[in-house]
Design a protein around this motif. Structure first.
Motif, PDB file in Angstrom:
ATOM      1  N   LEU A 180       0.821  -1.203   0.000  1.00  0.00           N
ATOM      2  CA  LEU A 180       0.000   0.000   0.000  1.00  0.00           C
ATOM      3  C   LEU A 180       0.860   1.261   0.000  1.00  0.00           C
ATOM      4  N   GLU A 181       2.169   1.092   0.150  1.00  0.00           N
ATOM      5  CA  GLU A 181       3.079   2.230   0.119  1.00  0.00           C
ATOM      6  C   GLU A 181       3.434   2.582  -1.329  1.00  0.00           C
ATOM      7  N   ASP A 182       4.102   3.683  -1.509  1.00  0.00           N
ATOM      8  CA  ASP A 182       4.465   4.176  -2.843  1.00  0.00           C
ATOM      9  C   ASP A 182       5.740   3.478  -3.304  1.00  0.00           C
ATOM     10  N   LEU A 183       5.587   2.280  -3.881  1.00  0.00           N
ATOM     11  CA  LEU A 183       6.748   1.521  -4.336  1.00  0.00           C
ATOM     12  C   LEU A 183       7.003   1.807  -5.810  1.00  0.00           C
ATOM     13  N   ARG A 184       8.218   2.189  -6.112  1.00  0.00           N
ATOM     14  CA  ARG A 184       8.634   2.446  -7.482  1.00  0.00           C
ATOM     15  C   ARG A 184       9.684   1.411  -7.859  1.00  0.00           C
ATOM     16  N   LEU A 185       9.419   0.668  -8.919  1.00  0.00           N
ATOM     17  CA  LEU A 185      10.304  -0.418  -9.306  1.00  0.00           C
ATOM     18  C   LEU A 185      11.257   0.018 -10.406  1.00  0.00           C
ATOM     19  N   ARG A 186      12.498  -0.441 -10.290  1.00  0.00           N
ATOM     20  CA  ARG A 186      13.506  -0.219 -11.331  1.00  0.00           C
ATOM     21  C   ARG A 186      14.016  -1.561 -11.828  1.00  0.00           C
ATOM     22  N   ASP A 187      14.318  -1.619 -13.108  1.00  0.00           N
ATOM     23  CA  ASP A 187      14.880  -2.816 -13.713  1.00  0.00           C
ATOM     24  C   ASP A 187      16.399  -2.723 -13.597  1.00  0.00           C
ATOM     25  N   LEU A 188      16.985  -3.630 -12.829  1.00  0.00           N
ATOM     26  CA  LEU A 188      18.416  -3.559 -12.565  1.00  0.00           C
ATOM     27  C   LEU A 188      19.262  -3.910 -13.791  1.00  0.00           C
ATOM     28  N   ARG A 189      18.634  -4.365 -14.865  1.00  0.00           N
ATOM     29  CA  ARG A 189      19.397  -4.535 -16.113  1.00  0.00           C
ATOM     30  C   ARG A 189      19.761  -3.187 -16.708  1.00  0.00           C
ATOM     31  N   GLU A 190      18.970  -2.163 -16.374  1.00  0.00           N
ATOM     32  CA  GLU A 190      19.135  -0.853 -17.008  1.00  0.00           C
ATOM     33  C   GLU A 190      19.569   0.235 -16.036  1.00  0.00           C
ATOM     34  N   ALA A 191      19.654  -0.091 -14.750  1.00  0.00           N
ATOM     35  CA  ALA A 191      19.987   0.923 -13.742  1.00  0.00           C
ATOM     36  C   ALA A 191      21.157   0.431 -12.902  1.00  0.00           C
ATOM     37  N   ASP A 192      22.177   1.239 -12.781  1.00  0.00           N
ATOM     38  CA  ASP A 192      23.347   0.901 -11.968  1.00  0.00           C
ATOM     39  C   ASP A 192      23.183   1.592 -10.620  1.00  0.00           C
ATOM     40  N   LEU A 193      22.562   0.898  -9.656  1.00  0.00           N
ATOM     41  CA  LEU A 193      22.212   1.482  -8.374  1.00  0.00           C
ATOM     42  C   LEU A 193      23.161   1.007  -7.276  1.00  0.00           C
ATOM     43  N   ASP A 194      23.331   1.831  -6.279  1.00  0.00           N
ATOM     44  CA  ASP A 194      24.151   1.474  -5.118  1.00  0.00           C
ATOM     45  C   ASP A 194      23.241   0.770  -4.107  1.00  0.00           C
ATOM     46  N   LEU A 195      23.013  -0.514  -4.334  1.00  0.00           N
ATOM     47  CA  LEU A 195      22.055  -1.256  -3.534  1.00  0.00           C
ATOM     48  C   LEU A 195      22.602  -1.563  -2.140  1.00  0.00           C
ATOM     49  N   PRO A 196      21.734  -1.515  -1.131  1.00  0.00           N
ATOM     50  CA  PRO A 196      22.143  -1.952   0.208  1.00  0.00           C
ATOM     51  C   PRO A 196      21.921  -3.457   0.342  1.00  0.00           C
ATOM     52  N   TYR A 197      22.933  -4.193   0.762  1.00  0.00           N
ATOM     53  CA  TYR A 197      22.836  -5.650   0.853  1.00  0.00           C
ATOM     54  C   TYR A 197      22.792  -6.112   2.302  1.00  0.00           C
ATOM     55  N   GLY A 198      22.092  -7.247   2.506  1.00  0.00           N
ATOM     56  CA  GLY A 198      22.002  -7.853   3.825  1.00  0.00           C
ATOM     57  C   GLY A 198      22.288  -9.340   3.737  1.00  0.00           C
ATOM     58  N   ALA A 199      22.031 -10.054   4.826  1.00  0.00           N
ATOM     59  CA  ALA A 199      22.278 -11.501   4.862  1.00  0.00           C
ATOM     60  C   ALA A 199      21.334 -12.212   3.896  1.00  0.00           C
ATOM     61  N   ALA A 200      21.811 -13.340   3.345  1.00  0.00           N
ATOM     62  CA  ALA A 200      21.072 -14.079   2.333  1.00  0.00           C
ATOM     63  C   ALA A 200      19.709 -14.548   2.866  1.00  0.00           C
ATOM     64  N   CYS A 201      18.689 -14.409   2.019  1.00  0.00           N
ATOM     65  CA  CYS A 201      17.329 -14.821   2.372  1.00  0.00           C
ATOM     66  C   CYS A 201      17.152 -16.307   2.064  1.00  0.00           C
ATOM     67  N   PRO A 202      16.850 -17.137   3.080  1.00  0.00           N
ATOM     68  CA  PRO A 202      16.711 -18.570   2.834  1.00  0.00           C
ATOM     69  C   PRO A 202      15.486 -18.937   2.004  1.00  0.00           C
ATOM     70  N   ARG A 203      14.530 -18.033   1.873  1.00  0.00           N
ATOM     71  CA  ARG A 203      13.292 -18.348   1.129  1.00  0.00           C
ATOM     72  C   ARG A 203      13.560 -18.482  -0.376  1.00  0.00           C
ATOM     73  N   LEU A 204      14.638 -17.911  -0.868  1.00  0.00           N
ATOM     74  CA  LEU A 204      14.884 -17.916  -2.310  1.00  0.00           C
ATOM     75  C   LEU A 204      15.024 -19.324  -2.879  1.00  0.00           C
ATOM     76  N   GLY A 205      15.687 -20.190  -2.156  1.00  0.00           N
ATOM     77  CA  GLY A 205      15.922 -21.529  -2.664  1.00  0.00           C
ATOM     78  C   GLY A 205      14.972 -22.548  -2.110  1.00  0.00           C
ATOM     79  N   ALA A 206      14.014 -22.120  -1.264  1.00  0.00           N
ATOM     80  CA  ALA A 206      13.144 -23.088  -0.607  1.00  0.00           C
ATOM     81  C   ALA A 206      12.054 -23.554  -1.552  1.00  0.00           C
TER      82      ALA A 206
END
Length: 206
Positions: A180-206
């Motif tokens: 419900l918040e104002d989420l704006r999506l970017r395609d990382l194939r076309e945008a070189d962003l300084d992303l903030p990274y965290g610990a790996a999410c276990p749900r990705l491979g589950a």
């Protein structure tokens, strides 16, 4: 972390191509795009994902306050490239506690988004998109409607963007309030962003 590809729909083992077929096959779902092991949440993981992607690599940008990118996953092989891409993020839920979000872009019939949502899939299903949308995201200045899906363990939304399915799957269910918040999506194939990274999410491979 697992080392072998699996079925993107049921997470079962897949048989590699052979002299009789150029496709990966699941004993339950037949020919599939194999879900490869998740890539680490870092610049190198992003670059590897971008190099293979044949669909958008979506991320919310600016990221919601306190949210971090926690990994990448894709379904495909060296021959086809990645025909489904998932980006995981983790952060504070709007209603309290911690939450996970996986954004999936995929070609029709792959089934990765549906499997994260807990649906039989491979696509959103009969009657999808016939009512008023339940949420919207912004892509390139244009609002994209998303519809809530009938899930029990997740809050899941789906829509169509640039000719591909777009899924947003959140844990726990209450974290769906983020949509419900104002989420704006970017395609990382076309945008070189300084992303903030965290610990790996276990749900990705589950």
């Amino acid at each position: 972390m697992r080392a072998a590809p699996i079925c993107p729909r049921c997470r079962g083992p897949v048989a590699p191509p052979n002299v009789w077929s150029s496709a990966w096959t699941c004993s339950t779902h037949g020919e599939v795009c194999p879900l490869r092991p998740p890539r680490r949440p870092c610049r190198e993981g992003l670059e590897a994902t971008r190099a293979e992607a044949r669909v958008p690599v979506w991320t919310p940008w600016p990221a919601p306050l306190g949210w971090l990118v926690t990994g990448f996953a894709d379904a495909g092989d060296e021959r086809s490239g990645s025909r489904a891409v998932a980006v995981a993020l983790s952060g504070p839920s709007p209603v309290g506690g911690l939450a996970d979000l996986i954004l999936v872009a995929e070609e029709p019939g792959i089934g990765l988004g549906a499997s994260y949502a807990g649906l039989p899939g491979p696509d959103p299903g009969h009657g999808f998109g016939t009512s008023a949308p339940d949420a919207k995201v912004d892509i390139g200045g244009h609002p994209l409607p998303l519809w809530a899906l009938p899930t029990t363990e997740t809050a899941a939304f789906a829509g169509e963007a640039l000719g591909h399915w777009l899924w947003a799957v959140l844990w726990p269910v209450s974290a769906g309030a983020l949509m419900l918040e104002d989420l704006r999506l970017r395609d990382l194939r076309e945008a070189d962003l300084d992303l903030p990274y965290g610990a790996a999410c276990p749900r990705l491979g589950a």
